[in-house]
Design a protein around this motif. Structure first.
Motif, PDB file in Angstrom:
ATOM      1  N   ALA A 129       0.318 -11.960  -3.608  1.00 19.16           N
ATOM      2  CA  ALA A 129      -1.589 -11.977  -3.494  1.00 19.16           C
ATOM      3  C   ALA A 129      -2.505 -12.686  -4.844  1.00 19.16           C
ATOM      4  CB  ALA A 129      -2.476 -11.035  -2.588  1.00 19.16           C
ATOM      5  N   ASP A 131      -1.103  -7.428  -5.985  1.00 18.36           N
ATOM      6  CA  ASP A 131      -0.752  -7.494  -4.819  1.00 18.36           C
ATOM      7  C   ASP A 131       0.071  -7.944  -3.421  1.00 18.36           C
ATOM      8  OD1 ASP A 131      -3.388  -5.578  -5.240  1.00 18.36           O
ATOM      9  OD2 ASP A 131      -4.534  -6.855  -5.467  1.00 18.36           O
ATOM     10  N   GLU A 191       1.780  -9.316  -0.083  1.00 19.13           N
ATOM     11  CA  GLU A 191       1.471  -9.214   1.431  1.00 19.13           C
ATOM     12  C   GLU A 191       3.151  -9.109   1.469  1.00 19.13           C
ATOM     13  OE1 GLU A 191      -0.136 -12.834   2.298  1.00 19.13           O
ATOM     14  OE2 GLU A 191      -1.856 -12.248   1.066  1.00 19.13           O
ATOM     15  N   THR A 192       3.368  -8.237   3.039  1.00 18.40           N
ATOM     16  CA  THR A 192       5.058  -7.783   3.393  1.00 18.40           C
ATOM     17  C   THR A 192       4.543  -8.421   5.282  1.00 18.40           C
ATOM     18  OG1 THR A 192       4.538  -5.795   3.805  1.00 18.40           O
ATOM     19  CG2 THR A 192       4.520  -6.300   1.258  1.00 18.40           C
ATOM     20  N   LYS A 193       5.873  -8.256   5.240  1.00 18.47           N
ATOM     21  CA  LYS A 193       5.732  -8.315   7.168  1.00 18.47           C
ATOM     22  C   LYS A 193       7.148  -7.481   7.642  1.00 18.47           C
ATOM     23  CE  LYS A 193       5.887 -10.817  10.759  1.00 18.47           C
ATOM     24  NZ  LYS A 193       5.932 -12.565  11.519  1.00 18.47           N
ATOM     25  N   ASN A 220      -0.098  -5.152   4.112  1.00 21.04           N
ATOM     26  CA  ASN A 220      -0.714  -5.392   2.241  1.00 21.04           C
ATOM     27  C   ASN A 220      -0.467  -4.596   1.596  1.00 21.04           C
ATOM     28  OD1 ASN A 220      -1.511  -7.954   2.953  1.00 21.04           O
ATOM     29  ND2 ASN A 220      -3.184  -7.369   3.579  1.00 21.04           N
ATOM     30  N   HIS A 243      -1.136  -2.672  -2.609  1.00 21.08           N
ATOM     31  CA  HIS A 243      -0.982  -2.249  -3.290  1.00 21.08           C
ATOM     32  C   HIS A 243      -0.157  -1.809  -4.346  1.00 21.08           C
ATOM     33  CE1 HIS A 243      -3.752  -2.590  -7.514  1.00 21.08           C
ATOM     34  NE2 HIS A 243      -3.120  -1.047  -8.042  1.00 21.08           N
ATOM     35  N   GLU A 254       2.290  -6.404   9.649  1.00 23.63           N
ATOM     36  CA  GLU A 254       1.270  -7.218   8.495  1.00 23.63           C
ATOM     37  C   GLU A 254       0.962  -5.935   7.902  1.00 23.63           C
ATOM     38  OE1 GLU A 254      -0.648 -10.663   9.190  1.00 23.63           O
ATOM     39  OE2 GLU A 254       0.908 -11.755   9.483  1.00 23.63           O
TER      40      GLU A 254
END
Length: 208
Positions: free
Chosen positions: A65, A74, A76-78, A21, A23, A19
């Motif tokens: 986010a 911002d 969130e990636t996987k 994160n 910006h 995971e």
């Protein structure tokens, strides 16, 4: 499998399952995020390592986010899959960002139980030597799950990313640990000797 993905090149290695994160502030990548949302599509993080772009990771945008008033995000990636970059067009057509053809690489999950047990023992010792109180490890791990937690250089992480078989990755980590564990043991001995300095110690006299 070949496909076209937008590119978000970074000087890092993202392993499948990780995971990440981010910006997002540059105009081209703000556009990339908006396009991924609109098209419900993934993007690629080509790893800029060893002064080239050749391998990387397919990323899924999991969540925004925060969206700022000036268009920054911002996110969130996987990480999903390892990929091989076949070509890159920069910018891609009328877009601000780069994109290109990539080959999604097949992962062979052929881990060896003996190698896994050896890895578990070595990793347990590693975390003890570096004084990690909570061991970030369970018996049901894959190499990619713990690859960021064993002190690999970025170049070594990049080499590991390219290995398609779990058994190859297990051997890769074991080879790495065979090098660093003796060094850490020596450091630990040095620390213990330093702590003993100035204390009364018992020495057996030599017999002549």
């Amino acid at each position: 499998m070949k496909t076209i993905l937008p590119f978000f090149p970074l000087n890092l290695v993202a392993f499948p399952g990780q995971e990440l994160n981010l910006h997002v502030f540059e105009p081209r990548y703000k556009e990339l995020v908006r396009d991924c949302v609109a098209n419900e599509s993934n993007f690629a993080i080509p790893s800029y390592v060893k002064n080239k772009i050749e391998y990387g990771t397919e990323m899924k945008l999991v969540n925004i986010a925060k969206e700022y008033s000036d268009g920054r995000f911002d996110i969130e990636t996987k990480a999903i899959n390892v990929l091989h970059v076949l070509n890159m067009q920069n910018p891609y057509k009328e877009k601000l960002y780069a994109a290109g053809d990539v080959e999604i690489l097949t992962n062979v999950d052929n881990g060896d139980i003996i190698l896994k047990e050896a890895l578990f023992e070595s990793l347990t010792e590693l975390y003890k030597l570096v004084e990690i109180q909570k061991v970030p490890l369970n018996t049901d791990f894959r190499v990619f799950d713990i690859a960021h937690q064993i002190g690999l250089s970025k170049d070594a992480e990049y080499d590991l990313l390219q290995l398609r078989e779990e058994r190859q990755r297990q051997r890769f980590l074991l080879d790495h640990l065979k090098v660093i564990l003796p060094q850490l043991r020596d450091i630990q001995k040095s620390k213990e000797l330093i702590k003993m300095n100035g204390h009364f110690r018992h020495y057996d006299p030599l017999e002549f």
